[in-house]
Design a protein around this motif. Structure first.
Motif, PDB file in Angstrom:
ATOM      1  N   LEU A 172      -3.075  12.625  -2.281  1.00 28.73           N
ATOM      2  CA  LEU A 172      -3.427  12.461  -0.793  1.00 28.73           C
ATOM      3  C   LEU A 172      -3.051  10.869  -0.225  1.00 28.73           C
ATOM      4  O   LEU A 172      -3.448  10.513   0.539  1.00 28.73           O
ATOM      5  N   GLN A 173      -1.986  10.151  -0.999  1.00 30.52           N
ATOM      6  CA  GLN A 173      -1.940   8.895  -0.637  1.00 30.52           C
ATOM      7  C   GLN A 173      -0.213   8.844  -0.091  1.00 30.52           C
ATOM      8  O   GLN A 173       0.492   9.489  -0.857  1.00 30.52           O
ATOM      9  N   PHE A 174      -0.004   8.178   0.771  1.00 25.91           N
ATOM     10  CA  PHE A 174       1.153   8.120   1.320  1.00 25.91           C
ATOM     11  C   PHE A 174       2.375   7.151   0.441  1.00 25.91           C
ATOM     12  O   PHE A 174       1.904   5.999   0.118  1.00 25.91           O
ATOM     13  N   ILE A 175       3.374   7.641   0.253  1.00 23.20           N
ATOM     14  CA  ILE A 175       4.422   7.044  -0.504  1.00 23.20           C
ATOM     15  C   ILE A 175       5.563   6.072   0.240  1.00 23.20           C
ATOM     16  O   ILE A 175       5.706   5.066   0.206  1.00 23.20           O
ATOM     17  N   PHE A 176       5.864   7.042   1.443  1.00 23.50           N
ATOM     18  CA  PHE A 176       6.736   6.215   2.380  1.00 23.50           C
ATOM     19  C   PHE A 176       6.384   7.089   3.758  1.00 23.50           C
ATOM     20  O   PHE A 176       6.111   8.195   3.844  1.00 23.50           O
ATOM     21  N   ILE A 177       6.846   6.055   4.829  1.00 23.89           N
ATOM     22  CA  ILE A 177       6.689   6.390   6.038  1.00 23.89           C
ATOM     23  C   ILE A 177       7.804   6.122   6.956  1.00 23.89           C
ATOM     24  O   ILE A 177       8.156   4.895   6.706  1.00 23.89           O
ATOM     25  N   TYR A 178       8.414   6.688   7.653  1.00 19.76           N
ATOM     26  CA  TYR A 178       9.597   6.448   8.568  1.00 19.76           C
ATOM     27  C   TYR A 178       9.550   7.098   9.763  1.00 19.76           C
ATOM     28  O   TYR A 178       9.860   8.198  10.192  1.00 19.76           O
ATOM     29  N   PRO A 179       8.498   6.202  10.854  1.00 17.79           N
ATOM     30  CA  PRO A 179       8.460   6.816  11.921  1.00 17.79           C
ATOM     31  C   PRO A 179       9.509   6.366  13.194  1.00 17.79           C
ATOM     32  O   PRO A 179      10.542   5.591  12.741  1.00 17.79           O
ATOM     33  N   GLY A 180       9.477   7.005  14.410  1.00 17.20           N
ATOM     34  CA  GLY A 180      10.525   6.342  15.351  1.00 17.20           C
ATOM     35  C   GLY A 180      11.291   7.496  15.820  1.00 17.20           C
ATOM     36  O   GLY A 180      12.260   7.061  16.677  1.00 17.20           O
ATOM     37  N   TRP A 181      11.742   8.371  15.126  1.00 16.56           N
ATOM     38  CA  TRP A 181      12.805   9.214  15.344  1.00 16.56           C
ATOM     39  C   TRP A 181      12.402  10.194  16.526  1.00 16.56           C
ATOM     40  O   TRP A 181      11.155  10.595  16.645  1.00 16.56           O
ATOM     41  N   PHE A 228       0.730  -1.057   0.031  1.00 21.33           N
ATOM     42  CA  PHE A 228       0.048  -0.131  -0.063  1.00 21.33           C
ATOM     43  C   PHE A 228       0.801   1.235   0.044  1.00 21.33           C
ATOM     44  O   PHE A 228       0.402   2.308  -0.293  1.00 21.33           O
ATOM     45  N   LEU A 229       1.884   1.327   0.527  1.00 24.73           N
ATOM     46  CA  LEU A 229       3.061   2.110   0.202  1.00 24.73           C
ATOM     47  C   LEU A 229       3.860   2.248  -0.875  1.00 24.73           C
ATOM     48  O   LEU A 229       4.842   1.522  -0.754  1.00 24.73           O
ATOM     49  N   GLN A 230       3.409   2.776  -1.914  1.00 24.27           N
ATOM     50  CA  GLN A 230       4.083   2.242  -3.245  1.00 24.27           C
ATOM     51  C   GLN A 230       4.727   3.550  -3.771  1.00 24.27           C
ATOM     52  O   GLN A 230       4.249   5.002  -3.616  1.00 24.27           O
ATOM     53  N   PRO A 231       5.830   3.436  -4.713  1.00 26.04           N
ATOM     54  CA  PRO A 231       6.394   4.872  -5.405  1.00 26.04           C
ATOM     55  C   PRO A 231       5.390   5.349  -6.196  1.00 26.04           C
ATOM     56  O   PRO A 231       4.400   4.758  -6.714  1.00 26.04           O
ATOM     57  N   LYS A 260       5.878  19.946 -13.822  1.00 27.35           N
ATOM     58  CA  LYS A 260       5.440  18.777 -14.509  1.00 27.35           C
ATOM     59  C   LYS A 260       6.305  17.643 -14.055  1.00 27.35           C
ATOM     60  O   LYS A 260       5.991  16.542 -14.176  1.00 27.35           O
ATOM     61  N   ASP A 261       7.547  17.786 -13.479  1.00 27.22           N
ATOM     62  CA  ASP A 261       8.349  16.655 -12.910  1.00 27.22           C
ATOM     63  C   ASP A 261       8.439  16.312 -11.545  1.00 27.22           C
ATOM     64  O   ASP A 261       9.205  15.586 -10.853  1.00 27.22           O
ATOM     65  N   CYS A 262       7.545  16.869 -10.920  1.00 25.08           N
ATOM     66  CA  CYS A 262       7.382  16.875  -9.446  1.00 25.08           C
ATOM     67  C   CYS A 262       6.477  15.568  -9.191  1.00 25.08           C
ATOM     68  O   CYS A 262       5.477  15.493  -9.919  1.00 25.08           O
ATOM     69  N   ILE A 263       6.984  14.792  -8.357  1.00 19.56           N
ATOM     70  CA  ILE A 263       6.311  13.470  -8.210  1.00 19.56           C
ATOM     71  C   ILE A 263       5.659  13.247  -6.832  1.00 19.56           C
ATOM     72  O   ILE A 263       4.830  12.432  -6.589  1.00 19.56           O
ATOM     73  N   GLY A 264       5.829  14.357  -5.930  1.00 18.38           N
ATOM     74  CA  GLY A 264       5.100  14.428  -4.407  1.00 18.38           C
ATOM     75  C   GLY A 264       5.591  15.377  -3.496  1.00 18.38           C
ATOM     76  O   GLY A 264       6.541  16.219  -3.952  1.00 18.38           O
ATOM     77  N   VAL A 265       5.302  15.210  -2.183  1.00 15.07           N
ATOM     78  CA  VAL A 265       5.682  16.156  -1.270  1.00 15.07           C
ATOM     79  C   VAL A 265       6.197  15.342  -0.115  1.00 15.07           C
ATOM     80  O   VAL A 265       5.977  14.337   0.299  1.00 15.07           O
ATOM     81  N   ILE A 266       7.260  16.020   0.667  1.00 12.13           N
ATOM     82  CA  ILE A 266       7.882  15.377   1.810  1.00 12.13           C
ATOM     83  C   ILE A 266       8.024  16.418   2.743  1.00 12.13           C
ATOM     84  O   ILE A 266       8.065  17.718   2.599  1.00 12.13           O
TER      85      ILE A 266
END
Length: 391
Positions: free
Chosen positions: A199-208, A134-137, A157-163
Protein backbone atom coordinates in the motif's frame (compact mmCIF):
# COMPACT_ATOMS: atom_id res chain seq x y z
CA UNK A 1 -18.27 76.17 30.46
CA UNK A 2 -17.12 75.77 26.87
CA UNK A 3 -13.95 73.97 28.07
CA UNK A 4 -16.11 71.71 30.27
CA UNK A 5 -18.43 70.77 27.36
CA UNK A 6 -15.41 69.97 25.18
CA UNK A 7 -14.02 67.67 27.86
CA UNK A 8 -17.36 65.81 28.11
CA UNK A 9 -17.43 65.32 24.32
CA UNK A 10 -13.95 63.76 24.42
CA UNK A 11 -14.97 61.42 27.27
CA UNK A 12 -18.04 60.32 25.34
CA UNK A 13 -15.90 59.50 22.29
CA UNK A 14 -13.48 57.49 24.40
CA UNK A 15 -16.34 55.62 26.06
CA UNK A 16 -17.93 54.87 22.68
CA UNK A 17 -14.65 53.58 21.26
CA UNK A 18 -14.07 51.38 24.31
CA UNK A 19 -17.59 49.98 24.06
CA UNK A 20 -17.18 49.22 20.36
CA UNK A 21 -13.85 47.46 20.98
CA UNK A 22 -15.35 45.41 23.83
CA UNK A 23 -18.37 44.41 21.74
CA UNK A 24 -16.16 43.17 18.92
CA UNK A 25 -13.88 41.28 21.29
CA UNK A 26 -16.72 39.24 22.81
CA UNK A 27 -18.62 38.59 19.57
CA UNK A 28 -15.72 37.67 17.29
CA UNK A 29 -13.63 35.49 19.59
CA UNK A 30 -14.96 32.30 21.21
CA UNK A 31 -13.93 31.56 24.81
CA UNK A 32 -10.37 30.33 25.18
CA UNK A 33 -11.53 27.31 27.10
CA UNK A 34 -13.44 26.09 24.02
CA UNK A 35 -10.77 26.70 21.39
CA UNK A 36 -7.13 26.93 22.46
CA UNK A 37 -5.17 29.46 20.45
CA UNK A 38 -1.75 29.54 18.85
CA UNK A 39 0.94 27.84 20.86
CA UNK A 40 -1.72 26.84 23.38
CA UNK A 41 -3.42 24.75 20.71
CA UNK A 42 -0.12 23.10 19.76
CA UNK A 43 0.72 22.37 23.40
CA UNK A 44 -2.68 20.84 24.04
CA UNK A 45 -2.47 18.56 20.99
CA UNK A 46 1.14 17.44 21.41
CA UNK A 47 0.88 16.97 25.19
CA UNK A 48 -2.59 15.50 25.12
CA UNK A 49 -3.96 12.07 24.29
CA UNK A 50 -2.69 10.28 21.19
CA UNK A 51 -6.14 10.33 19.65
CA UNK A 52 -6.10 14.13 19.62
CA UNK A 53 -2.92 14.20 17.54
CA UNK A 54 -4.29 11.61 15.13
CA UNK A 55 -7.45 13.61 14.69
CA UNK A 56 -5.87 17.03 14.24
CA UNK A 57 -2.61 16.14 12.44
CA UNK A 58 -3.75 12.87 10.78
CA UNK A 59 -0.79 10.89 12.16
CA UNK A 60 0.70 9.65 15.42
CA UNK A 61 2.88 11.96 17.52
CA UNK A 62 6.18 10.19 16.86
CA UNK A 63 5.46 10.20 13.11
CA UNK A 64 4.71 13.93 13.28
CA UNK A 65 7.94 14.67 15.18
CA UNK A 66 9.99 12.49 12.81
CA UNK A 67 8.72 14.50 9.84
CA UNK A 68 9.48 17.78 11.62
CA UNK A 69 13.02 16.58 12.35
CA UNK A 70 13.54 15.63 8.70
CA UNK A 71 12.34 19.02 7.45
CA UNK A 72 14.46 20.86 10.00
CA UNK A 73 17.68 18.86 9.58
CA UNK A 74 17.61 19.16 5.81
CA UNK A 75 16.90 22.88 5.88
CA UNK A 76 13.65 22.48 3.95
CA UNK A 77 11.84 24.60 6.54
CA UNK A 78 13.11 27.06 9.13
CA UNK A 79 11.78 28.24 12.47
CA UNK A 80 10.65 31.86 12.34
CA UNK A 81 10.37 34.37 15.17
CA UNK A 82 6.68 33.59 15.65
CA UNK A 83 6.11 30.16 14.12
CA UNK A 84 8.16 27.02 14.78
CA UNK A 85 8.39 24.26 12.17
CA UNK A 86 6.04 22.10 14.24
CA UNK A 87 3.34 24.77 13.99
CA UNK A 88 3.99 25.35 10.29
CA UNK A 89 3.47 21.66 9.60
CA UNK A 90 0.41 21.58 11.86
CA UNK A 91 -1.14 24.43 9.86
CA UNK A 92 -0.63 22.49 6.63
CA UNK A 93 -1.97 19.22 8.07
CA UNK A 94 -5.04 20.94 9.51
CA UNK A 95 -5.89 22.31 6.08
CA UNK A 96 -5.37 19.13 4.02
CA UNK A 97 -6.55 16.81 6.80
CA UNK A 98 -9.82 18.64 7.42
CA UNK A 99 -10.26 20.75 4.28
CA UNK A 100 -10.37 23.83 6.54
CA UNK A 101 -10.59 27.37 5.18
CA UNK A 102 -7.96 29.99 5.86
CA UNK A 103 -10.24 31.92 8.23
CA UNK A 104 -10.76 28.86 10.46
CA UNK A 105 -7.02 28.25 10.63
CA UNK A 106 -6.44 31.94 11.48
CA UNK A 107 -8.68 31.55 14.55
CA UNK A 108 -7.15 28.23 15.57
CA UNK A 109 -3.50 29.31 15.34
CA UNK A 110 -3.95 33.06 15.93
CA UNK A 111 -2.05 34.19 12.82
CA UNK A 112 -2.98 36.45 9.95
CA UNK A 113 -4.33 35.08 6.70
CA UNK A 114 -1.10 36.02 4.95
CA UNK A 115 0.96 34.10 7.50
CA UNK A 116 -1.26 31.02 7.15
CA UNK A 117 -1.04 31.09 3.34
CA UNK A 118 2.73 31.61 3.37
CA UNK A 119 3.40 28.67 5.68
CA UNK A 120 0.94 26.45 3.82
CA UNK A 121 2.78 27.06 0.55
CA UNK A 122 6.21 26.64 2.14
CA UNK A 123 5.28 23.30 3.71
CA UNK A 124 3.63 22.13 0.49
CA UNK A 125 6.80 22.88 -1.44
CA UNK A 126 8.98 21.17 1.18
CA UNK A 127 6.93 17.97 1.29
CA UNK A 128 6.67 17.82 -2.49
CA UNK A 129 10.49 18.02 -2.65
CA UNK A 130 10.60 14.73 -0.71
CA UNK A 131 8.73 12.90 -3.48
CA UNK A 132 11.86 11.43 -5.10
CA UNK A 133 12.84 9.90 -1.77
CA UNK A 134 9.44 8.60 -0.73
CA UNK A 135 8.07 7.54 -4.13
CA UNK A 136 10.52 4.76 -4.91
CA UNK A 137 10.56 1.95 -7.51
CA UNK A 138 9.31 -1.35 -6.05
CA UNK A 139 11.82 -3.95 -4.82
CA UNK A 140 12.63 -6.74 -7.26
CA UNK A 141 12.09 -9.61 -4.82
CA UNK A 142 8.75 -11.39 -4.71
CA UNK A 143 6.29 -9.32 -2.64
CA UNK A 144 5.51 -11.05 0.70
CA UNK A 145 1.79 -10.58 0.05
CA UNK A 146 2.18 -12.88 -2.98
CA UNK A 147 4.81 -15.24 -1.60
CA UNK A 148 2.74 -16.10 1.48
CA UNK A 149 -0.43 -16.96 -0.46
CA UNK A 150 -1.17 -20.20 -2.31
CA UNK A 151 -3.73 -18.27 -4.33
CA UNK A 152 -1.11 -15.93 -5.79
CA UNK A 153 2.19 -17.82 -5.67
CA UNK A 154 3.81 -18.88 -7.91
CA UNK A 155 1.40 -17.52 -10.53
CA UNK A 156 2.01 -13.80 -9.89
CA UNK A 157 5.61 -14.09 -8.64
CA UNK A 158 6.83 -11.55 -11.23
CA UNK A 159 4.21 -8.93 -10.41
CA UNK A 160 5.69 -5.82 -8.78
CA UNK A 161 2.66 -3.59 -8.24
CA UNK A 162 -0.67 -2.20 -9.40
CA UNK A 163 -1.55 0.75 -11.65
CA UNK A 164 -4.85 2.62 -11.88
CA UNK A 165 -6.32 6.07 -12.34
CA UNK A 166 -7.80 8.13 -9.51
CA UNK A 167 -10.20 11.01 -10.14
CA UNK A 168 -9.84 13.96 -7.75
CA UNK A 169 -12.45 16.78 -7.87
CA UNK A 170 -10.94 19.88 -9.48
CA UNK A 171 -11.58 23.61 -9.37
CA UNK A 172 -10.77 25.07 -12.80
CA UNK A 173 -11.66 28.24 -14.78
CA UNK A 174 -14.79 28.17 -16.92
CA UNK A 175 -12.76 28.03 -20.14
CA UNK A 176 -11.18 24.71 -19.07
CA UNK A 177 -14.22 23.00 -17.61
CA UNK A 178 -15.20 21.04 -20.73
CA UNK A 179 -11.79 19.29 -20.72
CA UNK A 180 -11.91 18.51 -17.01
CA UNK A 181 -15.47 17.17 -17.00
CA UNK A 182 -15.26 13.38 -16.73
CA UNK A 183 -17.76 10.83 -17.98
CA UNK A 184 -19.81 11.23 -14.82
CA UNK A 185 -20.14 14.95 -15.49
CA UNK A 186 -17.90 15.90 -12.57
CA UNK A 187 -14.96 18.31 -12.87
CA UNK A 188 -11.88 16.30 -11.92
CA UNK A 189 -8.20 15.77 -12.50
CA UNK A 190 -7.18 12.27 -13.54
CA UNK A 191 -4.25 11.03 -11.47
CA UNK A 192 -2.19 8.06 -12.64
CA UNK A 193 -1.00 6.07 -9.63
CA UNK A 194 1.14 2.98 -9.09
CA UNK A 195 1.43 1.25 -5.72
CA UNK A 196 2.95 -1.81 -4.08
CA UNK A 197 0.99 -4.56 -2.36
CA UNK A 198 2.24 -2.99 0.87
CA UNK A 199 0.00 0.00 0.00
CA UNK A 200 2.86 2.42 -0.67
CA UNK A 201 2.76 4.64 -3.73
CA UNK A 202 5.49 4.07 -6.31
CA UNK A 203 4.59 6.75 -8.83
CA UNK A 204 2.10 9.62 -9.04
CA UNK A 205 1.24 11.66 -12.12
CA UNK A 206 -1.49 14.22 -11.31
CA UNK A 207 -2.92 17.06 -13.34
CA UNK A 208 -4.51 15.38 -16.35
CA UNK A 209 -7.98 16.57 -17.30
CA UNK A 210 -10.84 14.39 -16.12
CA UNK A 211 -11.97 13.65 -19.66
CA UNK A 212 -8.68 11.86 -20.44
CA UNK A 213 -8.88 8.06 -20.47
CA UNK A 214 -6.60 6.17 -18.08
CA UNK A 215 -4.83 4.47 -20.96
CA UNK A 216 -4.10 7.83 -22.61
CA UNK A 217 -2.45 9.09 -19.42
CA UNK A 218 -0.33 5.95 -19.15
CA UNK A 219 0.74 6.29 -22.78
CA UNK A 220 1.78 9.90 -22.19
CA UNK A 221 3.90 8.82 -19.21
CA UNK A 222 5.60 5.99 -21.06
CA UNK A 223 6.32 8.21 -24.08
CA UNK A 224 7.89 10.99 -21.99
CA UNK A 225 11.22 10.10 -20.34
CA UNK A 226 11.02 13.30 -18.27
CA UNK A 227 8.19 11.79 -16.25
CA UNK A 228 10.67 9.30 -14.74
CA UNK A 229 8.30 6.36 -14.66
CA UNK A 230 10.21 3.53 -12.91
CA UNK A 231 11.93 1.16 -15.31
CA UNK A 232 10.16 -2.21 -15.49
CA UNK A 233 12.77 -5.01 -15.30
CA UNK A 234 12.55 -7.68 -17.97
CA UNK A 235 9.96 -10.29 -17.07
CA UNK A 236 8.30 -8.11 -14.42
CA UNK A 237 4.90 -6.45 -14.76
CA UNK A 238 2.16 -4.38 -13.14
CA UNK A 239 -1.48 -5.38 -12.82
CA UNK A 240 -3.94 -3.05 -14.56
CA UNK A 241 -7.70 -3.07 -15.04
CA UNK A 242 -9.79 -3.35 -18.21
CA UNK A 243 -9.26 0.32 -19.02
CA UNK A 244 -5.72 -0.50 -20.17
CA UNK A 245 -4.31 -2.69 -22.91
CA UNK A 246 -2.84 -6.04 -22.03
CA UNK A 247 0.80 -5.62 -23.08
CA UNK A 248 4.33 -6.39 -22.01
CA UNK A 249 4.88 -5.00 -18.52
CA UNK A 250 1.14 -4.50 -17.90
CA UNK A 251 -1.20 -7.46 -17.39
CA UNK A 252 -4.94 -6.80 -17.64
CA UNK A 253 -7.89 -9.14 -16.95
CA UNK A 254 -9.45 -11.18 -19.74
CA UNK A 255 -11.98 -9.09 -21.66
CA UNK A 256 -15.60 -10.22 -21.72
CA UNK A 257 -15.20 -12.22 -18.49
CA UNK A 258 -16.40 -11.08 -15.08
CA UNK A 259 -13.46 -9.38 -13.42
CA UNK A 260 -14.76 -7.53 -10.33
CA UNK A 261 -14.93 -9.16 -6.92
CA UNK A 262 -18.59 -8.31 -6.38
CA UNK A 263 -19.44 -10.41 -9.45
CA UNK A 264 -18.24 -13.53 -7.63
CA UNK A 265 -20.73 -13.42 -4.79
CA UNK A 266 -23.82 -15.46 -4.02
CA UNK A 267 -24.85 -18.27 -6.32
CA UNK A 268 -22.17 -17.38 -8.88
CA UNK A 269 -19.36 -17.54 -6.36
CA UNK A 270 -17.17 -20.26 -7.89
CA UNK A 271 -15.22 -19.64 -11.10
CA UNK A 272 -16.37 -21.69 -14.08
CA UNK A 273 -13.17 -21.70 -16.13
CA UNK A 274 -9.51 -20.66 -16.18
CA UNK A 275 -10.23 -17.11 -17.31
CA UNK A 276 -12.69 -16.47 -14.49
CA UNK A 277 -10.31 -17.88 -11.90
CA UNK A 278 -7.50 -15.71 -13.27
CA UNK A 279 -9.69 -12.59 -13.26
CA UNK A 280 -10.86 -13.20 -9.70
CA UNK A 281 -7.35 -13.56 -8.31
CA UNK A 282 -6.13 -10.70 -10.49
CA UNK A 283 -8.87 -8.50 -9.00
CA UNK A 284 -8.07 -9.66 -5.46
CA UNK A 285 -4.45 -8.56 -5.88
CA UNK A 286 -5.40 -5.38 -7.71
CA UNK A 287 -7.53 -4.38 -4.73
CA UNK A 288 -4.32 -3.09 -3.12
CA UNK A 289 -4.59 0.14 -5.06
CA UNK A 290 -8.22 0.62 -4.06
CA UNK A 291 -7.14 0.23 -0.43
CA UNK A 292 -4.38 2.80 -0.99
CA UNK A 293 -6.86 5.27 -2.52
CA UNK A 294 -9.31 4.63 0.32
CA UNK A 295 -6.72 5.33 3.05
CA UNK A 296 -5.36 8.38 1.20
CA UNK A 297 -8.76 10.06 0.84
CA UNK A 298 -9.87 9.14 4.37
CA UNK A 299 -6.74 10.77 5.80
CA UNK A 300 -6.85 13.86 3.59
CA UNK A 301 -10.49 14.84 2.90
CA UNK A 302 -9.30 17.81 0.84
CA UNK A 303 -8.94 15.21 -1.97
CA UNK A 304 -12.69 14.55 -1.86
CA UNK A 305 -13.67 18.12 -2.66
CA UNK A 306 -12.44 20.69 -5.14
CA UNK A 307 -10.31 23.13 -3.08
CA UNK A 308 -10.31 26.78 -4.07
CA UNK A 309 -6.64 26.90 -5.05
CA UNK A 310 -4.85 27.52 -8.33
CA UNK A 311 -4.73 24.29 -10.31
CA UNK A 312 -0.97 23.80 -9.91
CA UNK A 313 -1.50 23.92 -6.12
CA UNK A 314 -4.30 21.32 -6.39
CA UNK A 315 -1.93 19.10 -8.35
CA UNK A 316 0.90 19.52 -5.83
CA UNK A 317 -1.45 18.71 -2.93
CA UNK A 318 -2.00 15.25 -4.46
CA UNK A 319 1.75 14.62 -4.61
CA UNK A 320 2.28 15.87 -1.05
CA UNK A 321 -0.57 13.70 0.24
CA UNK A 322 1.03 10.60 -1.32
CA UNK A 323 4.42 11.49 0.20
CA UNK A 324 2.82 11.81 3.64
CA UNK A 325 0.92 8.54 3.05
CA UNK A 326 4.20 6.69 2.42
CA UNK A 327 5.98 8.40 5.34
CA UNK A 328 3.25 7.25 7.72
CA UNK A 329 3.27 3.72 6.31
CA UNK A 330 7.02 3.44 6.87
CA UNK A 331 7.05 4.93 10.37
CA UNK A 332 3.90 3.38 11.86
CA UNK A 333 2.80 -0.05 10.66
CA UNK A 334 -0.11 -0.02 13.10
CA UNK A 335 -1.50 3.30 11.88
CA UNK A 336 -5.25 3.22 12.44
CA UNK A 337 -6.26 3.93 8.84
CA UNK A 338 -3.96 1.32 7.33
CA UNK A 339 -5.16 -1.17 9.95
CA UNK A 340 -8.76 -0.45 8.98
CA UNK A 341 -8.28 -1.89 5.47
CA UNK A 342 -6.20 -4.93 6.42
CA UNK A 343 -7.89 -8.24 5.80
CA UNK A 344 -10.84 -6.79 3.96
CA UNK A 345 -11.81 -5.90 0.43
CA UNK A 346 -12.37 -2.26 -0.49
CA UNK A 347 -15.09 -1.85 -3.08
CA UNK A 348 -13.54 -1.01 -6.41
CA UNK A 349 -14.41 2.44 -7.70
CA UNK A 350 -16.50 2.44 -10.89
CA UNK A 351 -14.25 2.45 -13.92
CA UNK A 352 -14.83 5.47 -16.14
CA UNK A 353 -13.05 3.80 -19.07
CA UNK A 354 -15.23 1.22 -20.77
CA UNK A 355 -12.73 0.06 -23.38
CA UNK A 356 -8.93 0.02 -23.44
CA UNK A 357 -6.92 2.17 -25.81
CA UNK A 358 -6.01 -0.29 -28.53
CA UNK A 359 -3.27 2.02 -29.85
CA UNK A 360 -1.19 1.68 -26.69
CA UNK A 361 0.52 -1.63 -27.43
CA UNK A 362 2.25 -3.06 -30.48
CA UNK A 363 1.20 -6.44 -31.80
CA UNK A 364 4.41 -8.03 -30.51
CA UNK A 365 3.84 -6.60 -27.02
CA UNK A 366 0.26 -7.86 -27.05
CA UNK A 367 1.31 -11.33 -28.15
CA UNK A 368 3.92 -11.64 -25.40
CA UNK A 369 1.53 -10.41 -22.74
CA UNK A 370 -1.32 -12.62 -23.97
CA UNK A 371 0.94 -15.65 -24.00
CA UNK A 372 2.04 -14.95 -20.41
CA UNK A 373 -1.54 -14.41 -19.23
CA UNK A 374 -2.76 -17.63 -20.91
CA UNK A 375 0.08 -19.59 -19.34
CA UNK A 376 -0.63 -18.26 -15.85
CA UNK A 377 -4.36 -18.93 -16.20
CA UNK A 378 -3.84 -22.49 -17.44
CA UNK A 379 -1.41 -23.40 -14.65
CA UNK A 380 -3.65 -21.79 -12.04
CA UNK A 381 -6.75 -23.64 -13.29
CA UNK A 382 -4.97 -26.98 -13.42
CA UNK A 383 -3.81 -26.62 -9.81
CA UNK A 384 -7.25 -25.44 -8.76
CA UNK A 385 -9.02 -28.44 -10.33
CA UNK A 386 -6.56 -31.04 -9.04
CA UNK A 387 -5.84 -29.68 -5.57
CA UNK A 388 -8.98 -27.71 -4.69
CA UNK A 389 -7.14 -25.91 -1.92
CA UNK A 390 -8.52 -22.38 -1.96
CA UNK A 391 -9.57 -20.09 -4.73
Amino acid sequence: MEDFDLELDEMELVAAAAGYYYYNSITRQPPRSLSPKGSGFMTEVLNGHDDGCREMFRMDKHVFHKLCDTLRQRGMLRDTAGVMIEEQLAIFLNIVGHNERNRVIQERFQHSGETISRHFNNVLKAIKSLSREFLQPPPLHIPPEILRSNRFYPYFKDCIGVIDGMHIPAHVPAKDQSRFRNRKGVLSQNVLAACTFDLQFIFIYPGWEGSAADSRVLRAVLDDPDQNFPHIPEGKYYLVDTGYSNMEGFIAPFQGVRCHLHEYRGANQLPRNAKELFNHRHSSLRNAIQKSFDVLKARFPILKLAPQYAFHIQRDIVIAACVLHNHIRREERDDWLFTSVEGRTVEELPDLDDQPDMHLASSIQEQLASSLRESIAATMWNDFINNWDEW
